[in-house]
Design an enzyme around this catalytic site. Structure first.
Site, PDB file in Angstrom:
ATOM      1  CB  CYS A 192      -0.910  -0.008   1.223  1.00 34.95           C
ATOM      2  SG  CYS A 192      -2.007   1.430   1.313  1.00 34.95           S
TER       3      CYS A 192
ATOM      4  CB  CYS B   2      -2.073   3.778   8.022  1.00 36.52           C
ATOM      5  SG  CYS B   2      -3.115   4.603   6.787  1.00 36.52           S
TER       6      CYS B   2
ATOM      7  CB  CYS C 268      -1.598  -0.426   8.120  1.00 37.11           C
ATOM      8  SG  CYS C 268      -2.196  -1.597   6.869  1.00 37.11           S
TER       9      CYS C 268
ATOM     10  CB  CYS D  15     -15.795  -7.370   5.152  1.00 37.95           C
ATOM     11  SG  CYS D  15     -17.097  -7.287   6.397  1.00 37.95           S
TER      12      CYS D  15
ATOM     13  CB  CYS E  45     -19.277  -4.739   3.845  1.00 45.81           C
ATOM     14  SG  CYS E  45     -18.564  -3.175   4.406  1.00 45.81           S
TER      15      CYS E  45
ATOM     16  CB  CYS F  89     -19.310  -0.354   7.946  1.00 46.76           C
ATOM     17  SG  CYS F  89     -18.277  -1.303   9.069  1.00 46.76           S
TER      18      CYS F  89
ATOM     19  NE  ARG G  48     -18.951  -5.886  11.892  1.00 49.18           N
ATOM     20  CZ  ARG G  48     -19.094  -5.087  10.832  1.00 49.18           C
ATOM     21  NH1 ARG G  48     -18.038  -4.543  10.257  1.00 49.18           N
ATOM     22  NH2 ARG G  48     -20.293  -4.816  10.365  1.00 49.18           N
TER      23      ARG G  48
END
Length: 387
Positions: free
Chosen positions: A65, A69, A72, A109, A142, A202, A272
């Site tokens: 990626c 972040c 992550c 998801c 999702c 979400c 969740r």
């Protein structure tokens, strides 16, 4: 305890607590923990009974990626030894999703690493959504693809997506300390785009990144103002090879207090229990079912969870039941009206100002790196998935 009685009454009326009350929940002692769980449990049962919704993650594209972040393992410059692969084909993703559905998952998801999808990526994911829906007509799908560009949410909706996930992760005031390649406002905009397209929003948070109690309350109040249908609460998994690998700030007791606070602020929203529950709650996971009404089944994006059957046994042993495909998750007033606090029309605005965060005297727990297992099975491998 007057605080808890007040919060239960407000939760049963769908009334927003004050910031001071939310902070007070986080400041309760371990001796008061079971009282806090019992109080929040009354609110949870009022709106969701004893049902637990199961969700299953399929990592469509893992690693590499360009975003930075800090939490992550897929970030730019990550040294974490995770699985790295490009886009799964629709049949591969459908096979992975089928394992989750067979395990009892009601929602699948679909997640892909990256800043956000190109139009070609949206086409790819749309074909995957259509393939999954063809085999599992009733399953909720999702998508979680990062920052959306104009029109992409509409295209996902047209392909059959039911929801879109994009977490705020932390408070606006501290967001720049965690990520520099995009902004907090970018994330808010994507959630709003999803809502405008008719997708169920979400959006949640990650706890355990060194934030203060005030930061936690800020992000949860911001989420309540955005009014998503579901709020996933992640607990940081400190993966070796990431900037936050040494950040072990959580205890099982603190995790439960955080979940209770989220339930009081979001009484009728699907809360969740997401990544990190096995690592930080450990043997106290069943208590958390009194606070949340939704969990992930099996593995996460780049780390392994406990065995899917263990999840199912835990739910049954704790006296809860898996929510069936024919059951509407949200309470009727939210499912039909699209949200609001119940005290007046529309979403609730935050009340009051958060006081200065008190210095935390609690001793930082020792790192438990033995509890973090890099995912080596399921999507992107030749091994069977965990579900």
């Amino acid at each position: 305890m007057d605080l808890l009685n007040t919060l239960v009454d407000k939760g049963l009326r769908r009334e927003l607590p004050t910031r001071e009350e939310a902070l007070a929940v986080l400041a309760t002692s371990d001796d008061e923990l079971l009282d806090v769980v019992a109080a929040a449990g009354k609110v949870r049962r009022q709106w969701f009974g004893r049902r637990v919704k199961l969700n299953y993650l399929v990592n469509l594209k893992s690693g590499l990626c360009p975003e930075d972040c800090s939490y992550c393992s897929q970030r730019l410059g990550s040294k974490a030894e995770i699985l790295k692969y490009t886009w799964l084909k629709p049949d591969e993703a459908t096979k992975a999703a089928t394992a989750g559905v067979a395990g009892g998952a009601k929602r699948v998801c679909l997640v892909a690493s990256g800043r956000g999808p190109t139009d070609r990526d949206v086409d790819r994911v749309s074909k995957t959504i259509e393939a999954i829906k063809e085999q599992h007509e009733d399953v909720e799908v999702c998508a979680c693809l990062g920052l959306l560009s104009e029109g992409q949410a509409d295209r996902l909706r047209s392909a059959g997506a039911d929801a879109y996930n994009h977490n705020l992760n932390t408070s606006e005031g501290t967001y720049g300390d965690i990520t520099t390649t995009h902004t907090y406002a970018d994330r808010v905009d994507t959630v709003q785009q999803a809502q405008a397209a008719g997708l169920s929003a979400c959006s949640g948070l990650i706890a355990g990144m060194g934030e203060t109690d005030a930061d936690l309350v800020d992000v949860v109040f911001s989420l309540r103002e955005l009014n998503p249908d579901s709020v996933p609460v992640n607990f940081l998994i400190p993966m070796e090879g990431t900037p936050l690998a040494k950040d072990w700030h959580l205890t099982p007791q603190r995790c439960l207090r955080i979940l209770a606070m989220v339930r009081f602020v979001c009484p009728d929203i699907e809360v969740r229990l997401a990544g990190g529950r096995e690592v930080h709650l450990r043997s106290m996971q069943p208590l958390a079912l009194n606070l949340v009404n939704s969990i992930f089944l099996g593995d996460y994006l780049t780390s392994e969870g406990q065995a899917g059957q263990t999840d199912l046994d835990m739910i049954a042993d704790a006296g809860f039941e898996v929510e069936g495909a024919g059951t509407t998750t949200l309470p009727e007033h939210r499912a039909q009206a699209g949200g609001g606090c119940g005290s007046h029309d529309g979403g609730c605005a935050p009340c009051g100002d958060a006081p200065e965060a008190a210095a935390e005297d609690a001793e930082v727990p020792a790192a438990r790196t033995d509890l973090v297992a890099v995912r080596r099975r399921g999507a992107g491998t030749d091994l069977a998935p965990n579900a």
